[in-house]
Design a protein around this motif. Structure first.
Motif, mmCIF file in Angstrom:
data_model
loop_
_atom_site.group_PDB
_atom_site.id
_atom_site.type_symbol
_atom_site.label_atom_id
_atom_site.label_comp_id
_atom_site.label_asym_id
_atom_site.label_seq_id
_atom_site.Cartn_x
_atom_site.Cartn_y
_atom_site.Cartn_z
ATOM 1 N N ALA A 41 1.447 -1.402 -0.001
ATOM 2 C CA ALA A 41 0.029 0.224 0.454
ATOM 3 C C ALA A 41 0.867 1.434 0.018
ATOM 4 N N GLU A 42 1.924 0.802 0.646
ATOM 5 C CA GLU A 42 2.946 2.377 0.645
ATOM 6 C C GLU A 42 3.970 2.188 -0.514
ATOM 7 N N ARG A 43 4.286 1.319 -1.371
ATOM 8 C CA ARG A 43 5.606 0.399 -1.893
ATOM 9 C C ARG A 43 4.820 0.599 -3.281
ATOM 10 N N PRO A 44 4.499 1.160 -4.351
ATOM 11 C CA PRO A 44 3.991 1.736 -5.638
ATOM 12 C C PRO A 44 4.915 -0.042 -6.441
ATOM 13 N N ASP A 45 5.876 0.406 -6.115
ATOM 14 C CA ASP A 45 6.741 -0.729 -6.206
ATOM 15 C C ASP A 45 7.397 -1.760 -6.382
ATOM 16 N N ILE A 46 6.570 -2.553 -5.546
ATOM 17 C CA ILE A 46 6.535 -3.684 -4.677
ATOM 18 C C ILE A 46 5.490 -5.035 -6.273
ATOM 19 N N ILE A 47 5.690 -5.977 -6.385
ATOM 20 C CA ILE A 47 4.946 -6.658 -7.229
ATOM 21 C C ILE A 47 5.053 -7.842 -6.979
ATOM 22 N N GLY A 48 4.002 -8.413 -6.731
ATOM 23 C CA GLY A 48 3.704 -11.022 -6.612
ATOM 24 C C GLY A 48 3.892 -11.199 -7.571
ATOM 25 N N MET A 49 5.163 -11.959 -7.538
ATOM 26 C CA MET A 49 4.980 -12.984 -8.774
ATOM 27 C C MET A 49 5.728 -14.953 -8.084
ATOM 28 N N THR A 50 4.537 -15.863 -9.033
ATOM 29 C CA THR A 50 4.805 -17.036 -8.448
ATOM 30 C C THR A 50 4.893 -18.252 -9.100
ATOM 31 N N ALA A 51 4.798 -19.205 -8.934
ATOM 32 C CA ALA A 51 5.197 -20.764 -10.266
ATOM 33 C C ALA A 51 3.723 -21.307 -9.413
ATOM 34 N N ASP A 52 2.605 -21.090 -10.040
ATOM 35 C CA ASP A 52 1.576 -21.899 -9.534
ATOM 36 C C ASP A 52 0.968 -22.096 -8.559
ATOM 37 N N LEU A 53 1.903 -21.348 -8.054
ATOM 38 C CA LEU A 53 2.177 -21.683 -5.516
ATOM 39 C C LEU A 53 1.403 -20.294 -4.922
ATOM 40 N N GLY A 54 0.730 -19.449 -5.747
ATOM 41 C CA GLY A 54 0.105 -18.752 -4.707
ATOM 42 C C GLY A 54 -0.531 -18.480 -3.475
ATOM 43 N N LYS A 55 -1.748 -19.792 -4.013
ATOM 44 C CA LYS A 55 -2.585 -20.491 -2.343
ATOM 45 C C LYS A 55 -1.304 -21.002 -1.377
ATOM 46 N N TYR A 56 -0.005 -21.805 -1.719
ATOM 47 C CA TYR A 56 -0.015 -22.271 -0.960
ATOM 48 C C TYR A 56 1.232 -21.731 0.167
ATOM 49 N N THR A 57 1.651 -19.762 -0.062
ATOM 50 C CA THR A 57 2.925 -19.336 0.162
ATOM 51 C C THR A 57 2.774 -18.592 0.549
ATOM 52 N N ASP A 58 0.684 -18.062 0.416
ATOM 53 C CA ASP A 58 0.194 -17.354 0.990
ATOM 54 C C ASP A 58 0.127 -15.875 0.590
ATOM 55 N N LEU A 59 0.984 -15.408 -1.274
ATOM 56 C CA LEU A 59 0.744 -15.061 -1.710
ATOM 57 C C LEU A 59 -0.754 -14.703 -2.416
ATOM 58 N N HIS A 60 -1.355 -15.412 -2.135
ATOM 59 C CA HIS A 60 -2.876 -15.267 -2.412
ATOM 60 C C HIS A 60 -3.728 -14.213 -2.297
ATOM 61 N N ILE A 61 -3.647 -13.622 -0.721
ATOM 62 C CA ILE A 61 -3.719 -12.440 -0.123
ATOM 63 C C ILE A 61 -3.101 -10.879 -0.949
ATOM 64 N N PHE A 62 -2.143 -11.014 -1.493
ATOM 65 C CA PHE A 62 -1.496 -9.982 -2.047
ATOM 66 C C PHE A 62 -2.889 -10.251 -3.079
ATOM 67 N N ALA A 63 -2.449 -11.084 -4.380
ATOM 68 C CA ALA A 63 -3.204 -11.176 -4.803
ATOM 69 C C ALA A 63 -4.550 -10.816 -5.213
ATOM 70 N N LYS A 64 -4.692 -10.411 -4.343
ATOM 71 C CA LYS A 64 -6.423 -10.432 -4.185
ATOM 72 C C LYS A 64 -6.627 -9.181 -3.394
ATOM 73 N N ALA A 65 -5.860 -8.682 -3.153
ATOM 74 C CA ALA A 65 -5.232 -7.018 -2.870
ATOM 75 C C ALA A 65 -5.313 -5.995 -3.722
ATOM 76 N N TYR A 66 -3.739 -7.349 -4.977
ATOM 77 C CA TYR A 66 -2.970 -6.204 -5.974
ATOM 78 C C TYR A 66 -3.150 -7.086 -7.150
#
Length: 333
Positions: A41-66
């Motif tokens: 929310a403070e850093r627009p330069d941050i992106i999230g990337m994964t190899a088919d494991l967003g749900k299993y690395t808790d990155l799905h929370i980021f994906a939903k928000a951004y």
């Protein structure tokens, strides 16, 4: 699960369960995913990337928000690392997630040549470190720290609990250069809140002092070390615990200072093979500093580990609280 032959209830543990929280232990859900989302929310330069494991690395929370800053690269870890390097060259700060085995074994050369050699600002955060899954050698990253310690420019982190992870995220985002961090996912224990702890990149922290044994630990083994220290009070064995969340660069000064205190057995405890991890790193520190002390390791063997339920495997390979306690009691005589 019910045992139909006897009518009794028998508790079973899935081999894939990666949570190491004890029954009744305080936990926080997906600390990495929530911390990264808050920081983004403070850093627009941050992106999230994964190899088919967003749900299993808790990155799905980021994906939903951004969703516009989330990249699902499919089951192609080499492509994941190469694309992350490209984003970093264009000014983004990619947080890349997968399982530790897939990053460190399958995509090692891509991390080495496209990320580390150019000292790019890519944060590689990997689940199922060490022996935190019972799926056998294909998923158990018993040697990941050794591999990543050997990579030039790479900072290496092994957090203990939810607090470590939450505080680690903004710290590694602020750090310029590539980072490899182990990840505890799902419901992660909360341990360090009782010790006035604050994560600092490159710093070890003494959580408790003691006159008989110094346990130098990282990751989940710091939880175990604190449990062992409490258990050994009944045997009048006084145990100090030094938590080392940053494996590289190592806090040589603090480790040497604590190891120099006379009369203590030094035990290094890590969720990693005996080869190339924290134990050998600490042994090197002591040797180069001319510090001669009794020294023992609590670590996984140099072997392909079995599949099975985690409690059974942790007992088998000596990293459970009970086995660690018994070994230290025996070592101090």
């Amino acid at each position: 699960m019910s045992n139909t032959s006897t009518g009794k209830t028998r508790l079973k543990t899935s081999a894939m369960i990666a949570s190491i929280a004890a029954e009744g232990q305080a936990t926080r859900s997906a600390p990495f995913g929530h911390a990264l989302t808050a920081l983004a929310a403070e850093r627009p330069d941050i992106i999230g990337m994964t190899a088919d494991l967003g749900k299993y690395t808790d990155l799905h929370i980021f994906a939903k928000a951004y969703p516009e800053r989330y990249y699902q690269m499919g089951m192609a870890e080499q492509l994941l690392m190469g694309a992350a390097a490209g984003f970093a060259k264009e000014g983004a700060v990619p947080f890349v997630t997968t399982y530790a085995v897939f990053a460190t074994r399958r995509a090692y050369d891509f991390m080495h040549q496209t990320i580390a050699e150019d000292d790019l600002d890519v944060k590689i955060v990997c689940a199922l470190p060490g022996l935190t899954t019972g799926y056998g050698p294909s998923h158990q990253a018993a040697e990941d720290l050794a591999l990543m310690r050997a990579m030039p420019n790479m900072t290496v982190i092994d957090p203990c609990d939810a607090i470590d992870i939450e505080q680690m995220v903004p710290a590694i985002a602020a750090h310029k250069g590539p980072v490899y961090a182990r990840l505890l996912r799902g419901n992660v224990p909360v341990v360090l809140d009782e010790y006035g702890y604050t994560f600092e990149l490159g710093k070890a922290k003494l959580l408790r002092d003691g006159n008989d044994v110094l346990i130098i630990s990282s990751g989940i083994m710091t939880m175990r070390a604190l449990e062992v220290a409490t258990a050994l009070e009944a045997d009048r064995v006084d145990v100090a615990v030094l938590h080392v969340p940053t494996i590289k660069p190592l806090d040589v000064e603090t480790i040497a200072r604590e190891a120099r205190k006379s009369g203590r057995l030094v035990v290094v405890a890590e969720n990693h093979t005996t080869i190339g991890g924290l134990g050998e790193a600490v042994a090197g520190v002591l040797l180069r500093a001319g510090i001669s002390v009794p020294f023992q390791q609590v670590a996984l063997p140099d072997a392909f580990l079995d599949a099975g339920a985690l409690p059974t495997l942790h007992d088998r390979y000596g990293i459970s609280t009970a086995v660690m306690r018994d070994n230290i009691r025996r070592w101090v005589g």
